[in-house]
Scaffold this active site. Sequence first.
Site, PDB file in Angstrom:
ATOM      1  N   GLU A 310       0.831  -1.209   0.000  1.00  0.00           N
ATOM      2  CA  GLU A 310       0.000   0.000   0.000  1.00  0.00           C
ATOM      3  C   GLU A 310       0.867   1.262   0.000  1.00  0.00           C
ATOM      4  OE1 GLU A 310      -4.305  -0.447   1.757  1.00  0.00           O
ATOM      5  OE2 GLU A 310      -3.121   0.690   3.200  1.00  0.00           O
ATOM      6  N   HIS A 339       7.722 -27.175   0.396  1.00  0.00           N
ATOM      7  CA  HIS A 339       6.990 -28.261  -0.261  1.00  0.00           C
ATOM      8  C   HIS A 339       5.843 -27.718  -1.107  1.00  0.00           C
ATOM      9  CE1 HIS A 339       9.184 -31.160   2.276  1.00  0.00           C
ATOM     10  NE2 HIS A 339       9.146 -30.155   3.143  1.00  0.00           N
ATOM     11  N   LYS A 453     -13.886   1.832  -2.352  1.00  0.00           N
ATOM     12  CA  LYS A 453     -14.694   2.199  -1.180  1.00  0.00           C
ATOM     13  C   LYS A 453     -15.946   2.955  -1.631  1.00  0.00           C
ATOM     14  CE  LYS A 453     -11.235   2.782   2.479  1.00  0.00           C
ATOM     15  NZ  LYS A 453     -10.559   3.750   3.339  1.00  0.00           N
TER      16      LYS A 453
HETATM   17  O1  PA5 Z   1      -3.112   1.660   6.285  1.00  0.00           O
HETATM   18  C1  PA5 Z   1      -4.193   2.195   6.181  1.00  0.00           C
HETATM   19  O2  PA5 Z   1      -4.348   3.440   6.242  1.00  0.00           O
HETATM   20  C2  PA5 Z   1      -5.455   1.373   5.993  1.00  0.00           C
HETATM   21  O3  PA5 Z   1      -5.163   0.021   5.893  1.00  0.00           O
HETATM   22  C3  PA5 Z   1      -6.414   1.588   7.157  1.00  0.00           C
HETATM   23  O4  PA5 Z   1      -5.770   1.200   8.344  1.00  0.00           O
HETATM   24  C4  PA5 Z   1      -7.693   0.775   6.981  1.00  0.00           C
HETATM   25  O5  PA5 Z   1      -8.303   1.115   5.767  1.00  0.00           O
HETATM   26  C5  PA5 Z   1      -8.652   1.017   8.132  1.00  0.00           C
HETATM   27  O6  PA5 Z   1      -8.952   2.375   8.230  1.00  0.00           O
HETATM   28  P1  PA5 Z   1      -9.649   2.959   9.531  1.00  0.00           P
HETATM   29  O7  PA5 Z   1      -8.705   2.807  10.671  1.00  0.00           O
HETATM   30  O8  PA5 Z   1      -9.917   4.398   9.226  1.00  0.00           O
HETATM   31  O9  PA5 Z   1     -10.922   2.182   9.744  1.00  0.00           O
END
Ligand code: PA5
Length: 483
Positions: A310, A339, A453
């Site tokens: 990410e 394996h 989203k």
């Molecule tokens: O790394 C990130 O920003 C995301 O993976 C968030 O942690 C994830 O989308 C969850 O978001 P939130 O804490 O706002 O629910």
Amino acid sequence: MCHTGPARYPVAMLRIDYANCLSERVGLHGLDPARLDPAGEAQKAVEHLTARLEETRGTGWERWRLLPHALREEHISACRAVADERQGQYDNLLVLGIGGSALGNIALHSALNPPTWNLHDRVREGRPRLFVVDNVDPANFGAVLDACRALGGLDRTLVNVISKSGETAETAAQFMIVRDMLRRELGDRHREQIVAITDPAKGTMRSICDREGYATLPVPEGVGGRFSVLSPVGLFSSMMVGIDVEGLLDGAATMDERCRVPSLRENPAALLATLLVELAARKGKTNHVMMPYSNALYMLADWFRQLWAESLGKRVDTRGEEVFAGFTPIKALGTTDQHSQVQLYREGPNDKVIAFVEVEDFGEHDIAIPKGLGVEALAYLEGKTLAQLLNAEKRATEYALVESRRPNLTIRFPTIDAQHVGEFIWLWQMTTAYAGLMLGVNAYDQPAVELGKQATFGLMGRRGYEEHLQKVRQTLVETEWVV
Ligand code: PA5
């Protein structure tokens, strides 16, 4: 089994052996060691980037770099106050969250507590079972809720909802279900059983907590989800299940010191970032396998996957030019995946760097293989231990990969404890920061996650997202291309 290395490293630190990434070992598929020369270009780049990272430390989205330092005491005492009040009162701790709000909690618990934690009261010594639910699969969620009801009951289940925004559909849905169940069973008393970790000042979860009077802990400003494991996001559940949070932060601080040194060959994060970025750019090794030879450390590979994917997977660089940057992180488990995956790693496309994670000393957990079976073919195992077998298999796989000219490296844990897990977490967070700068991308946003989203909101009927619903319908119109 104690490691004795060059005197400049204290024995007890995490070590990285990267000889197998160099051309001396893997020929044309490795990096020319001259690239790492103290008078070379890569060294100059590291000096520049280390100075830049010193300037940005603690600013903007780099406030995570204050977690083992300026923010440490504040966070530990806030978590301790909430945890101490609740310790001993609950049989279950149910953590609700997703992505950066769950992966770190899962990784810490699996690394530092026994895999049988939820099974044996004796192992837990009065601490709660831990369930981290990071999905909305109804069958999975339902089974966990049934387990909480059966094992002590809902009134003995503490709910820790983690969402920086409160807008995340998965966590919101989980929370709405659990809150409703608690309210029906316990009435107003349900409030005592919810601890939310969210933005201290704004957001949907913040408003819910203010309205309902739930206890809260902060996801600090300027700390994104995937860089938040050493904030209350990971510290609170860790405290509740007896993890040494001071050790975690000590480890992070120790690694932080090592990652401030402006010398490429001395700074583990700068070195890892240089190796991985250069091996991708020059040798086409764009897939990065994290392969712990330890079940306990396997979920750290899962945490790493999110951080690496990410943070670095970006269409445009910070100047807005299309670059399609990033690497594909892959997790594997030694010896299990010998394996399953190693055939591919040795003979498939030579497009990977394999990062082994090795544990030098399993201490009291090691198990001896008894003598006396009396079968010649298996006599070599007699009197050895499982850790010896595990690490021999790791070394054998490392050797086999070198034979096939496949670059690989080894990160060595002297032992598995909070200190070294903290070091590992900090190592990869800093490596990500360096790699982001080297690739010229913003490591702290995730623009590509947004469209999905918004489309979900449209499909689920959220007001204001009708246009997204239309677009999904137009794009995914039914065709005859189905068999
Ligand atoms: O790394 C990130 O920003 C995301 O993976 C968030 O942690 C994830 O989308 C969850 O978001 P939130 O804490 O706002 O629910």
